[in-house]
Design an enzyme around this catalytic site. Structure first.
Site, short mmCIF file in Angstrom:
data_model
loop_
_atom_site.label_atom_id
_atom_site.label_comp_id
_atom_site.label_asym_id
_atom_site.label_seq_id
_atom_site.Cartn_x
_atom_site.Cartn_y
_atom_site.Cartn_z
CG ASP A 1 -1.68 81.29 44.60
OD1 ASP A 1 -2.33 81.54 44.40
OD2 ASP A 1 -1.19 80.94 44.10
CG ASP B 1 -3.67 83.94 47.17
OD1 ASP B 1 -3.17 83.49 47.94
OD2 ASP B 1 -3.43 84.64 46.24
CD GLU B 2 -0.73 79.81 48.26
OE1 GLU B 2 0.00 79.32 48.70
OE2 GLU B 2 0.25 81.16 48.34
N1 DCP Z 1 0.39 89.95 48.88
C1 DCP Z 1 0.91 91.55 48.90
N2 DCP Z 1 2.00 91.93 49.01
C2 DCP Z 1 3.16 91.18 48.51
C3 DCP Z 1 2.89 89.90 48.67
C4 DCP Z 1 0.98 89.52 48.20
O1 DCP Z 1 0.36 92.75 49.19
N3 DCP Z 1 4.63 91.12 48.51
C5 DCP Z 1 -1.33 90.36 48.66
C6 DCP Z 1 -1.82 90.51 47.17
C7 DCP Z 1 -1.86 89.20 46.20
C8 DCP Z 1 -2.32 88.34 47.66
O2 DCP Z 1 -1.13 88.94 48.45
O3 DCP Z 1 -2.82 89.66 45.66
C9 DCP Z 1 -1.48 87.14 47.80
O4 DCP Z 1 -0.08 86.95 47.10
P1 DCP Z 1 -0.15 85.68 45.89
O5 DCP Z 1 1.80 85.95 46.10
O6 DCP Z 1 -0.59 85.06 45.52
O7 DCP Z 1 -0.07 87.05 44.53
P2 DCP Z 1 -1.10 87.19 43.69
O8 DCP Z 1 -2.48 85.95 44.35
O9 DCP Z 1 -1.22 88.79 43.27
O10 DCP Z 1 -0.94 86.32 42.23
P3 DCP Z 1 -0.11 84.94 41.24
O11 DCP Z 1 -1.27 85.05 40.27
O12 DCP Z 1 1.10 85.02 41.60
O13 DCP Z 1 -0.30 84.46 42.66
CA CA Z 2 -2.00 84.05 44.64
#
Ligand code: DCP
Ligand code: CA
Length: 393
Positions: free
Chosen positions: A9, A107-108
């Site tokens: 992730d 991103d996963e």
């Molecule tokens: N995303 C978004 N709106 C949301 C959740 C996510 O636009 N409500 C988008 C932005 C994030 C991407 O999807 O960068 C990946 O979501 P993640 O839940 O994996 O969150 P992040 O990668 O940003 O943070 P983490 O470090 O907690 O994985």
């Molecule tokens: Ca993420």
């Protein structure tokens, strides 16, 4: 052979990609925004870096609210094309190290590492470390990885140490790993289920694991009850499965002012279609479906689609179809607030023998249907969340 699954992730993905492009931004709160075009700060937060999280900023929060929490933060507009391209390159790296992979969201990614590591968890961790190193070296991005005997454990292990983590949970450690954990942390348990479990006196995953199957199916239905029964013990037999390409490209935007003016709406939709076509071209995709979305005042949403016999790749077909859909749409006296154009059932141009093949059933609806339990929303992943944000304000 011992099954070993990895989940990778990316850390604060969209924000990390932005940070990378602008080293001056590192160390300061950075907030990636989906601007609605309504006022300077209309719209929602897509994601943000850890500095902004420390100040209380979260995904899905109104930008105006985030602005109050992170007064000196950098507020950047989301650039989905850029994140998609980075995502694609990252997925290619993962694929180099494992035969069977599954992209779970933008991103996963899951990967089966059993064969590659000869069923040895330390070897699997070494492979994961190599993947992390290569992503860092090539993309200048960090990620968090979880390793376990199935997808559920891998996913929950990846949550344990963020950012830049690598967590291994061996089969004999599963009981200890899950036992004292809050029940809301069990993959697939959202706020609603958590509340219901609390009301039933279940606070930890260990307590949930004590409940019998009948109790759970009576309270949560057959399929989700069974899921909770197994998941609370760390059991999961979902395979890691390759998915087709994301399957759609869309663009949605707000009118400067709500409007009923047909000419204005047509011009607007035509520009959206051009944008979508440009992205399809960049990605070398052709399409079999065009969808027009209208969001009216009061946020009432409507969609209209047209599906073709064969794959199309011309801007003329896209524009003509989008215009037909707009003209057929009856506003019934209401004003339009947002409009969107989407092409779906995509395939790479000239993909051999793909003439009759479609991506039907691989979109988020197909995935959600396939996900056998209440975990549907979470499993569908962040990309769907990002798409959903587009409709959420
Ligand atoms: N995303 C978004 N709106 C949301 C959740 C996510 O636009 N409500 C988008 C932005 C994030 C991407 O999807 O960068 C990946 O979501 P993640 O839940 O994996 O969150 P992040 O990668 O940003 O943070 P983490 O470090 O907690 O994985
Ligand atoms: Ca993420």
């Amino acid at each position: 052979m011992q099954r070993i699954v990895m989940l990778l992730d990316m850390d604060y993905f969209f924000a990390q990609v932005e940070e990378r492009g602008e080293p001056g931004l590192k160390g300061k709160p950075l907030i990636v925004c989906i601007f609605s075009g309504r006022g300077e700060f209309g719209g929602v937060v897509s994601t943000c870096n850890y500095e902004a999280r420390k100040l209380g900023v979260r995904s899905g929060m109104p930008i105006a609210f985030a602005k109050k929490k992170a007064k000196d933060g950098a507020f950047l507009p989301a650039d989905f094309g850029k994140y998609e391209r980075a995502s694609e390159r990252i997925m290619q790296i993962v694929k180099k190290y494992a035969k069977t992979t599954e992209q779970a969201s933008i991103d996963e990614a899951y990967a089966e590492l059993g064969e590659e590591s000869e069923g040895d968890f330390s070897k699997a961790a070494e492979i994961a470390q190599k993947i992390k190193d290569e992503i860092l070296q090539r993309e200048k991005l960090t990620c968090s990885v979880g390793i376990g005997e199935n997808k559920l454990i891998a996913k929950m292990a990846a949550e344990m140490e963020k950012p830049n983590g690598l967590t291994v949970v061996k089969p004999q450690e599963i009981g200890k790993f899950l036992h004292g954990m809050e029940v809301g942390k069990l993959f697939g348990v959202g706020k609603k289920t958590e509340g219901k479990l609390h009301a039933l006196g279940v606070k930890t995953i260990g307590e949930l694991a004590q409940k019998d199957l009948l109790f759970l199916t009576e309270n949560f239905g057959n399929s989700f009850g069974k899921y909770l029964f197994d998941a609370s013990k760390g059991k999961d037999d979902e395979p890691v499965e390759e998915r087709e390409e994301a399957g759609q490209i869309s663009r949605i935007a707000s009118f400067p002012k709500d409007t009923q003016d047909k000419k204005e709406i047509e011009g607007f939709v035509s520009r959206l279609a051009e944008d979508v076509f440009k992205r399809a071209g960049e990605e070398g995709m052709e399409f079999r479906q065009v969808t027009f979305t209208a969001i009216l005042e009061g946020l009432e949403a409507h969609t209209k689609s047209r599906t073709f016999e064969k794959y199309e790749s011309s801007i003329e077909v896209l524009q003509k179809t989008a215009m037909e859909l707009v003209r057929e749409f009856d506003l019934r006296g209401k004003k339009m607030r947002r409009a969107g154009v989407r092409i779906g059932m995509l395939q790479k141009k000239g993909k051999a023998g793909a003439g009759e093949k479609t991506n039907e059933g691989n979109g988020s609806a197909g995935r959600a249907a396939k996900n056998r339990n209440g975990a549907g929303n979470k499993l569908a992943g962040a990309w769907d969340a990002a798409q959903k944000n587009l409709f959420d304000f």
